[in-house]
Write a protein that holds these residues in place. Structure first.
Motif, PDB file in Angstrom:
ATOM      1  N   LEU A 167       1.535  16.052   8.084  1.00 49.37           N
ATOM      2  CA  LEU A 167       0.992  14.712   8.307  1.00 49.37           C
ATOM      3  C   LEU A 167      -0.191  14.441   7.381  1.00 49.37           C
ATOM      4  CD1 LEU A 167       1.133  14.536  12.216  1.00 49.37           C
ATOM      5  CD2 LEU A 167       2.654  13.411  10.575  1.00 49.37           C
ATOM      6  N   LEU A 168      -1.032  15.443   7.242  1.00 48.31           N
ATOM      7  CA  LEU A 168      -2.184  15.280   6.364  1.00 48.31           C
ATOM      8  C   LEU A 168      -1.746  15.104   4.914  1.00 48.31           C
ATOM      9  CD1 LEU A 168      -5.266  15.298   6.114  1.00 48.31           C
ATOM     10  CD2 LEU A 168      -5.152  17.793   5.806  1.00 48.31           C
ATOM     11  N   ALA A 169      -0.733  15.891   4.501  1.00 43.26           N
ATOM     12  CA  ALA A 169      -0.230  15.768   3.133  1.00 43.26           C
ATOM     13  C   ALA A 169       0.382  14.390   2.905  1.00 43.26           C
ATOM     14  CB  ALA A 169       0.807  16.863   2.853  1.00 43.26           C
ATOM     15  N   SER A 170       1.131  13.897   3.908  1.00 50.77           N
ATOM     16  CA  SER A 170       1.730  12.572   3.775  1.00 50.77           C
ATOM     17  C   SER A 170       0.666  11.493   3.675  1.00 50.77           C
ATOM     18  CB  SER A 170       2.647  12.301   4.973  1.00 50.77           C
ATOM     19  OG  SER A 170       3.185  11.002   4.907  1.00 50.77           O
ATOM     20  N   TRP A 171      -0.365  11.615   4.526  1.00 49.76           N
ATOM     21  CA  TRP A 171      -1.434  10.612   4.493  1.00 49.76           C
ATOM     22  C   TRP A 171      -2.199  10.660   3.171  1.00 49.76           C
ATOM     23  CZ3 TRP A 171      -6.904  11.383   4.692  1.00 49.76           C
ATOM     24  CH2 TRP A 171      -7.629  10.192   4.814  1.00 49.76           C
ATOM     25  N   LEU A 172      -2.537  11.868   2.730  1.00 52.43           N
ATOM     26  CA  LEU A 172      -3.256  12.003   1.462  1.00 52.43           C
ATOM     27  C   LEU A 172      -2.413  11.513   0.285  1.00 52.43           C
ATOM     28  CD1 LEU A 172      -5.010  15.473   1.916  1.00 52.43           C
ATOM     29  CD2 LEU A 172      -6.065  13.204   1.957  1.00 52.43           C
ATOM     30  N   THR A 173      -1.083  11.789   0.356  1.00 56.67           N
ATOM     31  CA  THR A 173      -0.194  11.298  -0.711  1.00 56.67           C
ATOM     32  C   THR A 173      -0.233   9.779  -0.773  1.00 56.67           C
ATOM     33  OG1 THR A 173       1.277  13.198  -0.443  1.00 56.67           O
ATOM     34  CG2 THR A 173       2.193  11.261  -1.536  1.00 56.67           C
ATOM     35  N   HIS A 174      -0.179   9.142   0.397  1.00 52.53           N
ATOM     36  CA  HIS A 174      -0.248   7.677   0.431  1.00 52.53           C
ATOM     37  C   HIS A 174      -1.595   7.178  -0.098  1.00 52.53           C
ATOM     38  CE1 HIS A 174       0.232   3.572   1.830  1.00 52.53           C
ATOM     39  NE2 HIS A 174      -0.944   3.667   2.433  1.00 52.53           N
ATOM     40  N   VAL A 175      -2.669   7.869   0.312  1.00 59.63           N
ATOM     41  CA  VAL A 175      -4.008   7.454  -0.135  1.00 59.63           C
ATOM     42  C   VAL A 175      -4.142   7.606  -1.650  1.00 59.63           C
ATOM     43  CG1 VAL A 175      -6.464   8.013  -0.010  1.00 59.63           C
ATOM     44  CG2 VAL A 175      -5.099   7.918   2.084  1.00 59.63           C
ATOM     45  N   PHE A 176      -3.613   8.735  -2.175  1.00 66.04           N
ATOM     46  CA  PHE A 176      -3.745   8.980  -3.611  1.00 66.04           C
ATOM     47  C   PHE A 176      -2.893   8.022  -4.429  1.00 66.04           C
ATOM     48  CE2 PHE A 176      -4.804  13.687  -2.648  1.00 66.04           C
ATOM     49  CZ  PHE A 176      -6.103  13.326  -2.353  1.00 66.04           C
ATOM     50  N   LEU A 177      -1.681   7.754  -3.939  1.00 68.76           N
ATOM     51  CA  LEU A 177      -0.739   6.981  -4.747  1.00 68.76           C
ATOM     52  C   LEU A 177      -0.851   5.478  -4.528  1.00 68.76           C
ATOM     53  CD1 LEU A 177       2.517   9.123  -4.531  1.00 68.76           C
ATOM     54  CD2 LEU A 177       0.793   9.093  -6.323  1.00 68.76           C
ATOM     55  N   ALA A 178      -1.490   5.054  -3.442  1.00 69.15           N
ATOM     56  CA  ALA A 178      -1.561   3.617  -3.157  1.00 69.15           C
ATOM     57  C   ALA A 178      -2.151   2.824  -4.331  1.00 69.15           C
ATOM     58  CB  ALA A 178      -2.362   3.367  -1.880  1.00 69.15           C
ATOM     59  N   PRO A 179      -3.274   3.245  -4.931  1.00 68.41           N
ATOM     60  CA  PRO A 179      -3.794   2.479  -6.080  1.00 68.41           C
ATOM     61  C   PRO A 179      -2.851   2.476  -7.270  1.00 68.41           C
ATOM     62  CG  PRO A 179      -5.484   3.928  -5.163  1.00 68.41           C
ATOM     63  CD  PRO A 179      -4.188   4.327  -4.547  1.00 68.41           C
ATOM     64  N   ILE A 180      -2.116   3.582  -7.440  1.00 66.90           N
ATOM     65  CA  ILE A 180      -1.180   3.660  -8.569  1.00 66.90           C
ATOM     66  C   ILE A 180       0.030   2.771  -8.321  1.00 66.90           C
ATOM     67  CG2 ILE A 180       0.286   5.206  -9.921  1.00 66.90           C
ATOM     68  CD1 ILE A 180      -1.688   7.435  -9.318  1.00 66.90           C
ATOM     69  N   VAL A 181       0.533   2.815  -7.062  1.00 69.43           N
ATOM     70  CA  VAL A 181       1.694   1.983  -6.733  1.00 69.43           C
ATOM     71  C   VAL A 181       1.341   0.499  -6.843  1.00 69.43           C
ATOM     72  CG1 VAL A 181       3.283   1.341  -4.877  1.00 69.43           C
ATOM     73  CG2 VAL A 181       2.722   3.744  -5.259  1.00 69.43           C
ATOM     74  N   ALA A 182       0.087   0.159  -6.544  1.00 66.67           N
ATOM     75  CA  ALA A 182      -0.323  -1.245  -6.561  1.00 66.67           C
ATOM     76  C   ALA A 182      -0.671  -1.746  -7.961  1.00 66.67           C
ATOM     77  CB  ALA A 182      -1.527  -1.442  -5.635  1.00 66.67           C
ATOM     78  N   LEU A 183      -0.518  -0.890  -8.971  1.00 66.15           N
ATOM     79  CA  LEU A 183      -0.840  -1.307 -10.337  1.00 66.15           C
ATOM     80  C   LEU A 183       0.041  -2.470 -10.766  1.00 66.15           C
ATOM     81  CD1 LEU A 183      -1.296   2.099 -12.204  1.00 66.15           C
ATOM     82  CD2 LEU A 183      -3.079   0.497 -11.517  1.00 66.15           C
ATOM     83  N   ASP A 184      -0.560  -3.489 -11.372  1.00 72.05           N
ATOM     84  CA  ASP A 184       0.175  -4.603 -11.969  1.00 72.05           C
ATOM     85  C   ASP A 184       0.405  -4.264 -13.439  1.00 72.05           C
ATOM     86  OD1 ASP A 184       1.297  -6.913 -12.840  1.00 72.05           O
ATOM     87  OD2 ASP A 184      -0.353  -8.236 -12.240  1.00 72.05           O
ATOM     88  N   LEU A 185       1.621  -3.806 -13.753  1.00 71.61           N
ATOM     89  CA  LEU A 185       1.908  -3.354 -15.114  1.00 71.61           C
ATOM     90  C   LEU A 185       1.932  -4.504 -16.105  1.00 71.61           C
ATOM     91  CD1 LEU A 185       4.652  -0.666 -14.415  1.00 71.61           C
ATOM     92  CD2 LEU A 185       2.181  -0.387 -14.607  1.00 71.61           C
ATOM     93  N   HIS A 186       2.097  -5.752 -15.632  1.00 72.76           N
ATOM     94  CA  HIS A 186       2.083  -6.895 -16.544  1.00 72.76           C
ATOM     95  C   HIS A 186       0.651  -7.251 -16.972  1.00 72.76           C
ATOM     96  CE1 HIS A 186       6.340  -7.637 -15.962  1.00 72.76           C
ATOM     97  NE2 HIS A 186       6.156  -7.532 -14.660  1.00 72.76           N
ATOM     98  N   ASP A 187      -0.326  -6.937 -16.099  1.00 70.48           N
ATOM     99  CA  ASP A 187      -1.723  -7.187 -16.440  1.00 70.48           C
ATOM    100  C   ASP A 187      -2.538  -5.971 -16.001  1.00 70.48           C
ATOM    101  OD1 ASP A 187      -4.100  -8.253 -17.197  1.00 70.48           O
ATOM    102  OD2 ASP A 187      -4.153  -9.846 -15.684  1.00 70.48           O
ATOM    103  N   PRO A 188      -2.437  -4.864 -16.736  1.00 69.26           N
ATOM    104  CA  PRO A 188      -3.053  -3.602 -16.287  1.00 69.26           C
ATOM    105  C   PRO A 188      -4.571  -3.675 -16.142  1.00 69.26           C
ATOM    106  CG  PRO A 188      -1.480  -3.241 -18.087  1.00 69.26           C
ATOM    107  CD  PRO A 188      -1.709  -4.717 -17.993  1.00 69.26           C
TER     108      PRO A 188
END
Length: 551
Positions: A167-188
């Motif tokens: 559970l901790l790994a899943s939560w940390l994975t979401h926390v770590f990747l959330a900013p990356i997943v939310a990246l707008d590649l059209h306007d970085p």
């Protein structure tokens, strides 16, 4: 990436858990061992003082009440006393580590696990003054034994720890990747992500700008290409090295409306010439061919375009050459007809002149021969003038201005010019209608009406009539020439306006026509944007109408 991050965090948590448990187990084991040794050292010292007084009874009394094991070993390793065993049946203890160490150093200590690893025995030995060794041993559950006894709870704790780690790994994975997943590649650059990603985002933004510029340029070029190919009257088809149709412009789709302009080249057309030309181009050779479709002739030109390896793409141009072929055929016919028509009067002139030159002609016949030479010369001059006039009309007309021309008066002028010929042929010539004015080249229009009326007189019958009518119908001016002559067969009506075409060649020779009169009418009508209407039947006469545009 999410799986890899999750796996890394989970593995880190698992390794940390196992390492912590191992270190804890080692620490507990070390603490238990140290406590046991300290206790045994104190007890061994107390019992050793009793044993050194030589009070065997006191030693046995202590051994009976002592829960741990007391063993007295001689200097040779023989067991002298053991409170929990028969010393006579026990093996020599000279090689035991704690005994050897005590004999050598005065004291010795060791510990040994049981075969099942569930218990551990601690030994402490002390050398007495008489050279014997007193050993005290205590057996207790080992750390492994304690773990084994608590194994159900340990398994539960481990599973709970694994669940928490997951559970901790899943939560940390979401926390770590959330900013990356939310990246707008059209306007970085507008992303608020990790600072470590800034160089990457800068490069992405630069790359995006370059791609946008390239895409804009490609779209512009594609639009230009589409615009050019859409305006082309020629058909254009692009084939891949596999023979698939990559592009077909509007002209090709109009030429093959029922066929598919996609897929393989055979889906477009299966004409043998088309197939041959395309296959030769795909094979690496340029090819040319001609194809007939729906009564028209098309020129095919295919060029090979080298691709990767041995493959070749192809470009096919389809050009409608029907008019060009017809024009070439008409040019050849015109050249042949002009040569023939010029040769005929010249032959007559040369023949009569040669007879007169050789003195063969009688003096009384000189005047008739000269008249025939003059008539043929006039015919030749008329032919040359008609050819020149037709050439001028082909080039857009003579350099004469358009001016208001009153049609009924023009028809009267033509009647006056033809009155003598009409009387000679016993044909009545009349002008009817009402005054109407058009913008025209007077000389060209007069020549057109003259040619129509001249033909009407020449191909009429004795006692017939020719009527030249001028007027307007529906606001559109017209000139109509009607006769009661021999008429034109339906099969010939479509060709009478061709150059040198004659319905009745024998009659044309008698009338002295050049065969260019109606062709001049056709080209003159085109110059004035007029329409020609022909109505005729054999033996019933002919009516030709020139309709001019509304003013």
């Amino acid at each position: 990436m999410r799986k890899r991050v999750f796996g890394s965090i989970f593995l880190t948590a698992l390794v940390t858990l196992l390492l912590t448990a191992s270190l804890l187990l080692a620490a507990v084991h070390s603490g238990l061992s140290g406590n046991a040794r300290e206790r045994l050292a104190g007890e061994c010292g107390y019992i050793a003082r009793i044993a050194e007084r030589g009070d065997r009874a006191a030693l046995e009394e202590i051994g009976q009440s002592y829960t741990d094991r007391i063993t007295l070993v001689g200097a040779d390793g023989a067991v002298l006393y053991d409170n929990q065993g028969d010393e006579d049946s026990m093996e020599n203890h000279r090689q035991r580590p704690e005994i050897e160490q005590a004999l050598r150093d005065g004291v010795g200590a060791s510990s040994r696990l049981s075969d099942t690893l569930s218990q551990q025995t601690y030994y402490y030995a002390q050398r007495l003054q008489d050279g014997t060794v007193l050993r005290v041993a205590s057996t207790a559950d080992s750390a492994f034994g304690a773990l084994s006894a608590a194994s159900p709870w340990i398994v539960l704790i481990v599973l709970l720890a694994l669940l928490v780690a997951a559970l901790l790994a899943s939560w940390l994975t979401h926390v770590f990747l959330a900013p990356i997943v939310a990246l707008d590649l059209h306007d970085p650059l507008k992303n608020d992500a990790y600072d470590e990603l800034s160089p990457l985002l800068q490069r992405m933004a630069k790359q995006n700008r370059r791609i946008e510029a390239q895409m804009s340029e490609l779209k512009r070029r594609q639009a230009e290409f589409d615009d050019v190919t859409a305006r082309m009257d020629e058909g254009l088809v692009l084939f891949s090295a596999m023979g698939d149709i990559l592009f077909a412009n509007r002209a090709v789709r109009a030429l093959f409306p029922k066929d598919s302009a996609s897929g393989g080249y055979l889906t477009l057309c299966r004409d043998p010439e088309y197939v041959r030309v395309v296959e030769e181009a795909l094979g690496g050779e340029s090819a040319h061919g001609r194809m007939e479709k729906d009564g028209r002739v098309y020129s095919l030109t295919a060029s090979s375009v080298a691709g990767e390896g041995q493959s070749h793409a192809a470009v096919l141009f389809v050009v409608d050459s029907t008019e060009r072929d017809q024009a070439e055929r008409q040019r050849q016919e015109f050249t042949a007809n002009v040569s023939h028509e010029l040769k005929t009067p010249l032959t007559s002139i040369m023949g009569y002149a040669e007879i007169m030159e050789n003195g063969i002609v009688k003096p009384a016949d000189v005047a008739p021969f000269a008249g025939k030479i003059r008539a043929e010369a006039v015919r030749l001059l008329t032919l040359i003038e008609d050819i020149i006039r037709l050439s001028q009309l082909d080039e857009g007309g003579a350099p004469a201005p358009f001016e208001p021309v009153e049609l009924r008066a023009l028809c009267g002028t033509v009647r006056d010019r033809l009155q003598h010929k009409a009387a000679a042929n016993k044909v009545a010539l009349a002008v009817t209608g009402e005054p109407v004015t058009v913008q025209a080249q007077r000389r060209t229009l007069e020549q057109m009406v003259f040619n129509l009326a001249d033909n009407a007189v020449a191909y009429n019958r004795a006692g017939g009539s020719v009527t030249i009518e001028a007027g307007a119908e529906g606001g559109a001016p017209f000139i109509r020439v009607s006769d009661t002559g021999i008429g034109i067969a339906p099969a010939d009506q479509a060709r009478v306006f061709e150059r040198f075409y004659r319905v009745d060649k024998s009659h044309s020779k008698m009338t002295g026509g050049t065969g260019l009169g109606l062709s001049i009418v056709k080209h003159g009508a085109a110059l004035h944007h007029a329409k020609i209407e022909l109505q005729s039947a054999l033996g019933a006469g002919t009516t030709i109408t020139l309709r001019f545009p509304k003013a």
